[in-house]
Design a protein around this motif. Structure first.
Motif, PDB file in Angstrom:
ATOM      1  N   UNK A 148       0.836  -1.205   0.000  1.00 42.57           N
ATOM      2  CA  UNK A 148       0.000   0.000   0.000  1.00 42.57           C
ATOM      3  C   UNK A 148       0.866   1.248   0.000  1.00 42.57           C
ATOM      4  N   UNK A 149       0.218   2.388  -0.154  1.00 50.54           N
ATOM      5  CA  UNK A 149       0.933   3.668  -0.110  1.00 50.54           C
ATOM      6  C   UNK A 149       1.589   3.879   1.252  1.00 50.54           C
ATOM      7  N   UNK A 150       0.969   3.315   2.289  1.00 57.04           N
ATOM      8  CA  UNK A 150       1.553   3.437   3.635  1.00 57.04           C
ATOM      9  C   UNK A 150       2.897   2.718   3.710  1.00 57.04           C
ATOM     10  N   UNK A 151       3.016   1.559   3.035  1.00 56.81           N
ATOM     11  CA  UNK A 151       4.289   0.823   3.027  1.00 56.81           C
ATOM     12  C   UNK A 151       5.376   1.630   2.337  1.00 56.81           C
ATOM     13  N   UNK A 152       5.016   2.265   1.223  1.00 59.53           N
ATOM     14  CA  UNK A 152       5.987   3.087   0.499  1.00 59.53           C
ATOM     15  C   UNK A 152       6.426   4.268   1.367  1.00 59.53           C
ATOM     16  N   UNK A 153       5.455   4.912   2.017  1.00 58.08           N
ATOM     17  CA  UNK A 153       5.771   6.061   2.862  1.00 58.08           C
ATOM     18  C   UNK A 153       6.678   5.657   4.025  1.00 58.08           C
ATOM     19  N   UNK A 154       6.380   4.501   4.624  1.00 58.18           N
ATOM     20  CA  UNK A 154       7.187   4.034   5.761  1.00 58.18           C
ATOM     21  C   UNK A 154       8.610   3.726   5.312  1.00 58.18           C
ATOM     22  N   UNK A 155       8.746   3.064   4.166  1.00 63.85           N
ATOM     23  CA  UNK A 155      10.071   2.709   3.654  1.00 63.85           C
ATOM     24  C   UNK A 155      10.870   3.965   3.286  1.00 63.85           C
ATOM     25  N   UNK A 156      10.178   4.982   2.776  1.00 64.38           N
ATOM     26  CA  UNK A 156      10.859   6.211   2.358  1.00 64.38           C
ATOM     27  C   UNK A 156      11.043   7.196   3.508  1.00 64.38           C
ATOM     28  N   UNK A 157      10.348   6.946   4.628  1.00 64.75           N
ATOM     29  CA  UNK A 157      10.453   7.836   5.773  1.00 64.75           C
ATOM     30  C   UNK A 157       9.764   9.161   5.546  1.00 64.75           C
ATOM     31  N   UNK A 192      13.684   9.285  -5.322  1.00 66.44           N
ATOM     32  CA  UNK A 192      13.841   8.233  -4.308  1.00 66.44           C
ATOM     33  C   UNK A 192      12.517   7.550  -4.006  1.00 66.44           C
ATOM     34  N   UNK A 193      11.428   8.327  -3.902  1.00 66.31           N
ATOM     35  CA  UNK A 193      10.110   7.746  -3.617  1.00 66.31           C
ATOM     36  C   UNK A 193       9.653   6.854  -4.765  1.00 66.31           C
ATOM     37  N   UNK A 194       9.853   7.304  -5.983  1.00 69.82           N
ATOM     38  CA  UNK A 194       9.427   6.508  -7.137  1.00 69.82           C
ATOM     39  C   UNK A 194      10.245   5.219  -7.249  1.00 69.82           C
ATOM     40  N   UNK A 195      11.530   5.288  -6.915  1.00 72.72           N
ATOM     41  CA  UNK A 195      12.367   4.084  -6.939  1.00 72.72           C
ATOM     42  C   UNK A 195      11.902   3.077  -5.896  1.00 72.72           C
ATOM     43  N   UNK A 196      11.550   3.570  -4.699  1.00 75.90           N
ATOM     44  CA  UNK A 196      11.068   2.672  -3.637  1.00 75.90           C
ATOM     45  C   UNK A 196       9.741   2.048  -4.044  1.00 75.90           C
ATOM     46  N   UNK A 197       8.852   2.855  -4.625  1.00 74.54           N
ATOM     47  CA  UNK A 197       7.549   2.337  -5.069  1.00 74.54           C
ATOM     48  C   UNK A 197       7.740   1.242  -6.096  1.00 74.54           C
ATOM     49  N   UNK A 198       8.674   1.447  -7.017  1.00 72.99           N
ATOM     50  CA  UNK A 198       8.912   0.436  -8.058  1.00 72.99           C
ATOM     51  C   UNK A 198       9.504  -0.827  -7.449  1.00 72.99           C
ATOM     52  N   UNK A 199      10.435  -0.650  -6.517  1.00 73.31           N
ATOM     53  CA  UNK A 199      11.059  -1.810  -5.890  1.00 73.31           C
ATOM     54  C   UNK A 199      10.060  -2.639  -5.096  1.00 73.31           C
ATOM     55  N   UNK A 200       9.133  -1.953  -4.441  1.00 72.22           N
ATOM     56  CA  UNK A 200       8.118  -2.670  -3.662  1.00 72.22           C
ATOM     57  C   UNK A 200       6.991  -3.219  -4.536  1.00 72.22           C
ATOM     58  N   UNK A 201       6.954  -2.778  -5.795  1.00 75.94           N
ATOM     59  CA  UNK A 201       5.896  -3.246  -6.695  1.00 75.94           C
ATOM     60  C   UNK A 201       4.565  -2.573  -6.445  1.00 75.94           C
ATOM     61  N   UNK A 202       4.610  -1.307  -6.002  1.00 78.71           N
ATOM     62  CA  UNK A 202       3.355  -0.606  -5.699  1.00 78.71           C
ATOM     63  C   UNK A 202       2.985   0.349  -6.819  1.00 78.71           C
ATOM     64  N   UNK A 203       1.737   0.267  -7.247  1.00 83.92           N
ATOM     65  CA  UNK A 203       1.150   1.257  -8.165  1.00 83.92           C
ATOM     66  C   UNK A 203      -0.205   1.627  -7.611  1.00 83.92           C
ATOM     67  N   UNK A 204      -0.547   2.909  -7.607  1.00 88.36           N
ATOM     68  CA  UNK A 204      -1.831   3.335  -7.045  1.00 88.36           C
ATOM     69  C   UNK A 204      -2.986   2.918  -7.952  1.00 88.36           C
ATOM     70  N   UNK A 205      -4.139   2.736  -7.367  1.00 84.58           N
ATOM     71  CA  UNK A 205      -5.322   2.431  -8.175  1.00 84.58           C
ATOM     72  C   UNK A 205      -5.711   3.665  -8.976  1.00 84.58           C
TER      73      UNK A 205
END
Length: 341
Positions: free
Chosen positions: A7-16, A39-52
């Motif tokens: 989720x977006x929360x996971x991306x936010x937590x990982x990115x601080x 940095x945020x976009x790289x973390x999102x891609x690494x985690x496999x997150x895309x928003x609905x």
């Protein structure tokens, strides 16, 4: 057991960072430094997150969809491969961007105007493709009034604030007539499209001009709605006359193919007794018998150009007109020297 959805929360937590900052970074909104966005976009891609798509629409007030409204009889539309090919070209541009195409087929111009207003009031599209241009087209000022970005498929005959994708019909029609004249044809007829549509009237004008330049009298023309049934009816009327034409220039391929069928039904040999030509070069023109002489226009290229232009207009606020190469004559077996000029 399936892994929990990122989720977006996971991306936010990982990115601080906050969830709001992740949303801002994704949607390229101000307030995020270039370094943080990357940095945020790289973390999102690494985690496999895309928003609905729904979440993105709510956060940006965009629909992430473009519209195409077509005022034609669905049966007529279904028999003409032009629009599926055009739409396929559009989709090759929209799909990689995560955008959708909203297609509305309506019965008449009045409903079409209401549909545009509804699309805007409901926030369903961010821009539209304007096809089947008409003389003094009322949709152009309407879309300007609604503030909806648009690209016109064809060059309007009135002032327009929108970029256009233009293909000149004139050279293809003129080349067809010149080719038939070179074969020895003197009685050449035209099965035209609707005079209310710019491309219908322009193709007819090109036909009339080409005959005049060849020193021939005006040819017989029959106006239609571009449908297969109308093409067949026009062919029957022309070919059962006391002095039928030796060649018929059809304004699109489906009507020309219908004309081939009528000629065979009447016991006429194509091209010995009558030559038949089309316009657009849809895929199966080469597989009918005889293979259809026609003008190649590549509607999928129109779709790709229209998609890119509309995206540029929406992103930059401006986009240039695009002039695509004019259609060219493709000579096949359905046109030949007349036995009785």
């Amino acid at each position: 057991m399936s892994e929990p959805k990122v989720t977006i929360a996971d991306v936010a937590r990982e990115a601080g960072v906050s969830k709001g900052l992740v949303s801002f970074a994704l949607n390229d909104r101000p307030g995020v430094s270039a370094e943080s966005r990357v940095r945020i976009l790289e973390i999102a891609e690494r985690l496999g997150w895309t928003p609905s798509l729904r979440a993105r629409s709510l956060s940006t007030r965009r629909s992430f969809a473009l519209g195409l409204v077509i005022a034609r009889d669905p049966e007529v539309l279904g028999s003409d491969p032009f629009f599926p090919s055009f739409i396929a070209g559009v989709e090759t541009v929209l799909a990689p961007q995560g955008l959708a195409l909203v297609l509305s087929v309506v019965p008449d111009e009045k409903t079409e105007m209401r549909t545009y207003r509804s699309l805007v009031s409901d926030g369903r599209v961010d821009g539209v493709f304007l096809s089947d241009l008409r003389h003094n087209d009322p949709r152009i000022p309407l879309l300007q009034e609604l503030g909806l970005p648009a690209v016109t498929i064809g060059r309007p005959d009135t002032e327009s604030p929108f970029p256009c994708i233009s293909v000149d019909d004139t050279p293809g029609v003129a080349e067809t007539v010149r080719y038939l004249v070179s074969l020895g044809h003197r009685r050449i007829a035209h099965v035209a499209g609707s005079p209310a549509l710019l491309h219908g009237s322009r193709r007819r004008a090109a036909f009339d001009t080409a005959l005049r330049e060849a020193g021939l009298p005006a040819g017989q023309s029959i106006e239609t709605d571009f449908s297969v049934a109308a093409g067949a009816d026009a062919a029957r009327r022309l070919l059962t006359q006391d002095s039928p034409p030796t060649a018929i220039v059809f304004a699109n391929d489906p009507m020309a193919i219908a004309g081939l069928g009528v000629a065979h039904e009447l016991g006429l040999r194509v091209p010995d007794d009558v030559s038949i030509t089309g316009f657009d070069d849809i895929d199966f023109t080469r597989y009918v018998y005889p293979a259809l002489t026609t003008v190649r226009t590549a509607p999928s290229d129109w779709g790709r150009a229209a998609g890119r232009t509309l995206l540029d207009l929406m992103a930059l606020g401006t986009a240039p007109d695009v002039d695509l190469p004019a259609g060219r004559l493709v000579i096949r077996g359905s046109a030949g020297t007349p036995l009785r000029p």
